[in-house]
Write a protein that holds these residues in place. Structure first.
Motif, PDB file in Angstrom:
ATOM      1  N   LEU A 219     -39.100  15.944  21.654  1.00  0.00           N
ATOM      2  CA  LEU A 219     -37.868  15.791  22.409  1.00  0.00           C
ATOM      3  C   LEU A 219     -37.633  14.395  22.767  1.00  0.00           C
ATOM      4  CD1 LEU A 219     -38.981  18.763  24.861  1.00  0.00           C
ATOM      5  CD2 LEU A 219     -37.471  18.956  22.736  1.00  0.00           C
ATOM      6  N   ILE A 220     -36.453  13.995  22.552  1.00  0.00           N
ATOM      7  CA  ILE A 220     -35.987  12.434  23.168  1.00  0.00           C
ATOM      8  C   ILE A 220     -34.803  12.690  23.811  1.00  0.00           C
ATOM      9  CG2 ILE A 220     -35.357  10.312  22.469  1.00  0.00           C
ATOM     10  CD1 ILE A 220     -36.655  11.014  19.612  1.00  0.00           C
ATOM     11  N   SER A 221     -34.879  11.722  25.115  1.00  0.00           N
ATOM     12  CA  SER A 221     -33.678  11.532  25.813  1.00  0.00           C
ATOM     13  C   SER A 221     -33.631  10.216  26.178  1.00  0.00           C
ATOM     14  CB  SER A 221     -33.928  12.446  27.395  1.00  0.00           C
ATOM     15  OG  SER A 221     -34.967  12.009  27.986  1.00  0.00           O
ATOM     16  N   VAL A 222     -32.338   9.735  26.508  1.00  0.00           N
ATOM     17  CA  VAL A 222     -32.024   8.237  26.698  1.00  0.00           C
ATOM     18  C   VAL A 222     -31.013   8.387  27.672  1.00  0.00           C
ATOM     19  CG1 VAL A 222     -32.451   7.449  24.484  1.00  0.00           C
ATOM     20  CG2 VAL A 222     -30.184   8.076  24.767  1.00  0.00           C
ATOM     21  N   LYS A 223     -31.176   7.716  29.024  1.00  0.00           N
ATOM     22  CA  LYS A 223     -30.477   7.533  30.065  1.00  0.00           C
ATOM     23  C   LYS A 223     -29.823   6.356  30.156  1.00  0.00           C
ATOM     24  CE  LYS A 223     -30.268   9.185  35.008  1.00  0.00           C
ATOM     25  NZ  LYS A 223     -29.850   7.660  35.577  1.00  0.00           N
ATOM     26  N   ILE A 224     -28.514   6.163  29.760  1.00  0.00           N
ATOM     27  CA  ILE A 224     -27.803   4.899  29.712  1.00  0.00           C
ATOM     28  C   ILE A 224     -26.674   4.715  30.684  1.00  0.00           C
ATOM     29  CG2 ILE A 224     -26.161   3.588  28.143  1.00  0.00           C
ATOM     30  CD1 ILE A 224     -27.406   5.572  25.802  1.00  0.00           C
ATOM     31  N   GLY A 225     -26.931   3.321  31.164  1.00  0.00           N
ATOM     32  CA  GLY A 225     -25.456   3.002  32.063  1.00  0.00           C
ATOM     33  C   GLY A 225     -25.581   2.126  33.214  1.00  0.00           C
ATOM     34  N   ILE A 226     -26.518   2.384  34.192  1.00  0.00           N
ATOM     35  CA  ILE A 226     -26.665   1.694  35.374  1.00  0.00           C
ATOM     36  C   ILE A 226     -26.929   0.167  35.233  1.00  0.00           C
ATOM     37  CG2 ILE A 226     -28.994   2.419  35.817  1.00  0.00           C
ATOM     38  CD1 ILE A 226     -26.088   1.637  38.528  1.00  0.00           C
ATOM     39  N   ASN A 227     -28.116  -0.176  34.009  1.00  0.00           N
ATOM     40  CA  ASN A 227     -28.661  -1.404  33.946  1.00  0.00           C
ATOM     41  C   ASN A 227     -27.223  -2.004  33.338  1.00  0.00           C
ATOM     42  OD1 ASN A 227     -32.031  -0.789  33.329  1.00  0.00           O
ATOM     43  ND2 ASN A 227     -30.882  -1.218  35.195  1.00  0.00           N
ATOM     44  N   LEU A 228     -26.614  -1.653  32.475  1.00  0.00           N
ATOM     45  CA  LEU A 228     -25.324  -2.313  31.716  1.00  0.00           C
ATOM     46  C   LEU A 228     -24.292  -2.870  32.731  1.00  0.00           C
ATOM     47  CD1 LEU A 228     -25.009  -0.001  28.815  1.00  0.00           C
ATOM     48  CD2 LEU A 228     -26.037  -2.184  28.782  1.00  0.00           C
ATOM     49  N   VAL A 229     -24.321  -1.987  33.894  1.00  0.00           N
ATOM     50  CA  VAL A 229     -23.306  -2.290  34.945  1.00  0.00           C
ATOM     51  C   VAL A 229     -23.771  -3.611  35.951  1.00  0.00           C
ATOM     52  CG1 VAL A 229     -21.625  -1.222  36.831  1.00  0.00           C
ATOM     53  CG2 VAL A 229     -22.148  -0.029  34.702  1.00  0.00           C
TER      54      VAL A 229
END
Length: 405
Positions: A240-250
């Motif tokens: 199983l794989i999950s990727v949580k994307i967003g806060i660091n890019l902002v």
């Protein structure tokens, strides 16, 4: 494995020293041999060589989710380690990292270790200095005199070198049983910033509830869609794989919308090269008021620093969204659209709105103490919500949940 007598009170017990090898360490990408012992890394050497970023070098060596795992009848365990602790100039000392002892999956004890090296960071100038320190020992006693699975979860927020493992009975590596392997990538929130201990970061809470074996590639400040991170995910065995994307890019103000969309596609394409049909869950950011409608970069609140507190502020201009600057609302919309577009050809790709993990109502109940990171109680809530949304019912991982907790 060596035997030696060791005094304990007025009794001489025979202690067994077991060599620390990859067979006893779970959750690490590789182990580096140092002058003291073994340093767990969560990114392989090839990935580490592709960036000069000292922030990434620091956080990938903090062994979030890494644990020493074995089966034994021992009633006492000692682990020698050399910690490297962060000290921020002008701020109160940080608490020492915590070692969690789990017996047959249940948290039974928490300890910290004395000694250790010190990394002093001056946030005003960005300079650092390193002060060597001694090896310390963490001890656990009073374990049941039965065959059992033992896990020592290493501190999630301080770099650790493994020096020696001693027990009063032989150990063998734990097999992990039939638990699926869950590989997760995210930011400092996934890394465990401000969690109470390594086994209570939100991914660890969710993994325990879902009955899965966690590999945590949460990298504080460094969930930046780096190609070497995608290749690490691609090359790591997982069910199983999950990727949580967003806060660091902002909060790093790293890219604009034009770069973000193809970067997400490329990141997912790379993962799919190694895992063409593995359930892959894309998770958008949790609620964070300072960046909901305001772009980055994020910065330390200087007034709070003068008062001895760490708090963050967003320094971007909301009007710059029209020029492609990213906010959390923009990223949530784009991730939902990207996953919907790709899912027509990829039935194993799923999306989870981060507001379901921690939204405005959660913020009202459990606010972010530094305006950016959840505290211990919020970590538990996020982990429980993820377990419910991903591992139960029609969740992306429900069909793969192990019967073991």
């Amino acid at each position: 494995m060596t035997l030696r007598p060791r005094p304990r009170g007025d009794v001489i017990n025979t202690w067994i020293t077991t060599p620390l090898t990859a067979g006893l360490v779970r959750g690490a990408a590789e182990l580096e041999r140092t002058e003291h012992g073994l340093r767990p890394h969560r990114l392989p050497a090839r990935a580490r060589a592709q960036t000069p970023d000292p922030q990434l070098a620091m956080v990938e060596a903090q062994p979030s989710g890494v644990r020493i795992s074995f089966r034994t009848r021992a009633t006492a365990v000692e682990l020698d380690t050399l910690a490297t602790r962060r000290v921020y100039a002008g701020l109160p000392p940080r608490p020492h990292g915590v070692y969690d002892l789990l017996v047959d999956g249940h948290l039974t004890s928490r300890r910290s270790v004395a000694g250790g090296a010190t990394l002093t960071i001056d946030m005003a100038t960005g300079s650092t200095s390193h002060q060597p320190g001694p090896v310390g020992t963490v001890s656990f006693t009073g374990l049941p005199d039965t065959d059992k699975d033992v896990e020592i979860w290493l501190p999630h927020n301080e770099a650790t070198e493994l020096v020696a493992l001693r027990t009063d009975a032989p150990v063998v590596p734990a097999t992990g049983g039939d638990r699926p392997v869950w590989l997760h990538h995210g930011s400092s929130i996934s890394h465990g910033s401000d969690a109470a201990s390594p086994s209570t970061t939100w991914p660890a809470v969710a993994a325990a509830a879902g009955g899965v074996d966690l590999i945590n590639l949460g990298l504080g400040g460094s969930a930046l869609l780096d190609p070497f991170t995608a290749r690490t995910l691609r090359d790591t065995a997982a069910d199983l794989i999950s990727v949580k994307i967003g806060i660091n890019l902002v909060n790093a103000d790293l890219m604009r919308l034009r770069a973000f969309v193809p970067a997400v596609h490329g990141f997912l394409d790379t993962i799919r090269e190694g895992h063409p049909s593995t359930p892959l869950l894309v998770v958008s950011p949790i609620y964070c008021p300072i960046h909901e409608g305001t772009p980055g970069p994020a910065s330390f609140d200087l007034g709070a620093l003068r008062d001895g507190r760490v708090e963050f502020v967003a320094t971007g201009d909301p009007a710059d969204r029209a020029a492609g600057k990213l906010t959390l609302r923009v990223i949530r919309e784009e991730l939902a659209r990207i996953v919907a577009q790709r899912a027509t050809d990829d039935p194993h790709l799923h999306h989870l709105d981060g507001l379901g993990l921690y939204g405005a109502a959660d913020f009202a109940d459990l606010p972010l103490p530094d305006r950016l990171h959840p505290d211990a109680a919020a970590h538990r809530r996020i982990g429980e919500n993820f377990a419910r949304l991903a591992f139960e019912g029609t969740g992306a991982f429900a069909a793969h949940r192990s019967g073991r907790g």
